[in-house]
Every structure is written in C-alpha cells, then in structure tokens.
Design a protein around this motif. Structure first.
Motif, short mmCIF file in Angstrom:
data_model
loop_
_atom_site.label_atom_id
_atom_site.label_comp_id
_atom_site.label_asym_id
_atom_site.label_seq_id
_atom_site.Cartn_x
_atom_site.Cartn_y
_atom_site.Cartn_z
N GLU A 9 53.05 46.61 42.99
CA GLU A 9 52.87 45.15 43.02
C GLU A 9 54.17 44.43 42.70
N HIS A 39 43.83 33.34 50.11
CA HIS A 39 43.77 34.47 49.18
C HIS A 39 42.32 34.81 48.88
N VAL A 40 42.05 36.11 48.69
CA VAL A 40 40.69 36.61 48.47
C VAL A 40 40.68 37.58 47.30
N ASN A 41 39.66 37.49 46.47
CA ASN A 41 39.37 38.50 45.46
C ASN A 41 38.00 39.09 45.79
N ILE A 42 37.86 40.41 45.64
CA ILE A 42 36.56 41.07 45.84
C ILE A 42 36.24 41.83 44.56
N TYR A 43 35.10 41.49 43.96
CA TYR A 43 34.65 42.10 42.71
C TYR A 43 33.40 42.94 42.98
N GLU A 44 33.31 44.09 42.35
CA GLU A 44 32.10 44.91 42.48
C GLU A 44 31.45 45.07 41.12
N VAL A 51 32.60 37.96 46.44
CA VAL A 51 33.84 37.64 47.13
C VAL A 51 34.22 36.21 46.76
N CYS A 52 35.46 36.02 46.37
CA CYS A 52 35.98 34.69 46.06
C CYS A 52 37.12 34.39 47.02
N GLU A 54 39.95 31.49 48.10
CA GLU A 54 40.64 30.29 47.64
C GLU A 54 40.83 29.33 48.80
N TYR A 125 36.98 26.93 45.52
CA TYR A 125 36.70 28.36 45.69
C TYR A 125 35.37 28.55 46.39
N TRP A 127 32.51 31.13 46.77
CA TRP A 127 31.97 32.32 46.12
C TRP A 127 30.82 32.85 46.97
#
Length: 141
Positions: A9, A39-44, A51-52, A54, A125, A127
């Motif tokens: 990173e 931008h995307v965040n994926i949480y499990e 999925v979030c 922006e 955001y 969600w």
C-alpha cells in the motif's frame, strides 16, 4: 494487515504521487470511457456483506444499482460542482473533484441473497447491505 500488504500500500501511494508529479493534474479526459471511479469499501460480516460507495455531491436519482450474473453494478453520473452565486468569469487554480459518468463492477466475495438487499444513501455515501445466502452464512459459523 501483514508486512507485505502494508508495504505494498505504501509503494502504491508513492507511485501514484510520483506519477501525479510527473504528469501534473489532468484537465482533459478520454472520450468514450467512464470519467471516474468512486471509492468503494466492501465489508463482510457473519450474515451479510456491506458495500459503501463514496458519492459526495450526487442526487439519489442519478444512481443505478443492479446485479447481473452475481456482480454488483453501481452506475451513475455526478455533475460538476457549481460555485454558488458566481457572477462573471471564474479562474480555476485546482480541479480535483471528478464528475461525469461512472460504472463500478464489484464481484462479491461470497454467495449472496440479492433479492433481500437494501440500499441507503446518506451523507454522500451509498450503503448497500447484501444478506448472505443461508448456506453461506452457516458455513461461517
């Protein structure tokens, strides 16, 4: 995060900064392709994936969320920000806020029940909550 992920990173950020330093800000876009990628965040979690995305400055009516072949598609168009109550010519010194069309294709890490999904757009955001299929959630326990 392990040692290699952390250093990768840092390397990626350094390379991105270096390229921006060489090429400078881009005011021109290539025609015929999406203009930006939010931008995307994926949480499990145990029973769901969240999925979030922006999407600051977008109206919910400018968004389209679909599932095709087990892949989550988020499409939309963000309009350029407009200076409030501006009169006459405006000089631009820096322009970093992307606008235009986008299309993110997001493969999911597990099997999901897309029919029971929920979406909420708040404070810029998007969600998206996607419950795991019962057999997938049971495997996690």
């Amino acid at each position: 995060m392990d040692f290699f992920e952390d250093n990768f990173e840092k390397l990626a950020r350094s390379m991105e900064a270096m390229m921006k330093g060489i090429t400078g800000p881009s005011y021109f876009r290539s025609a015929g392709r999406d203009l930006w990628d939010p931008h995307v965040n994926i949480y499990e979690m145990e029973d769901r994936v969240v999925v979030c995305v922006e999407l600051a400055g977008m109206a919910p009516g400018d968004l389209d969320v679909q599932v095709q072949g087990g892949i989550l598609h988020v499409r939309g168009q963000r309009h350029k920000p407009v200076v409030p109550e501006a009169q006459g010519p405006i000089g631009v010194h820096l322009m970093e806020i992307d606008s235009g069309t986008f299309h993110r294709q997001l493969p999911m890490p597990v099997e999901l029940d897309f029919s029971a999904s929920k979406a909420n757009y708040k404070n810029g955001y998007l969600w998206i909550t996607l419950p795991k299929r019962p057999d997938e959630a049971a495997d996690q326990q």
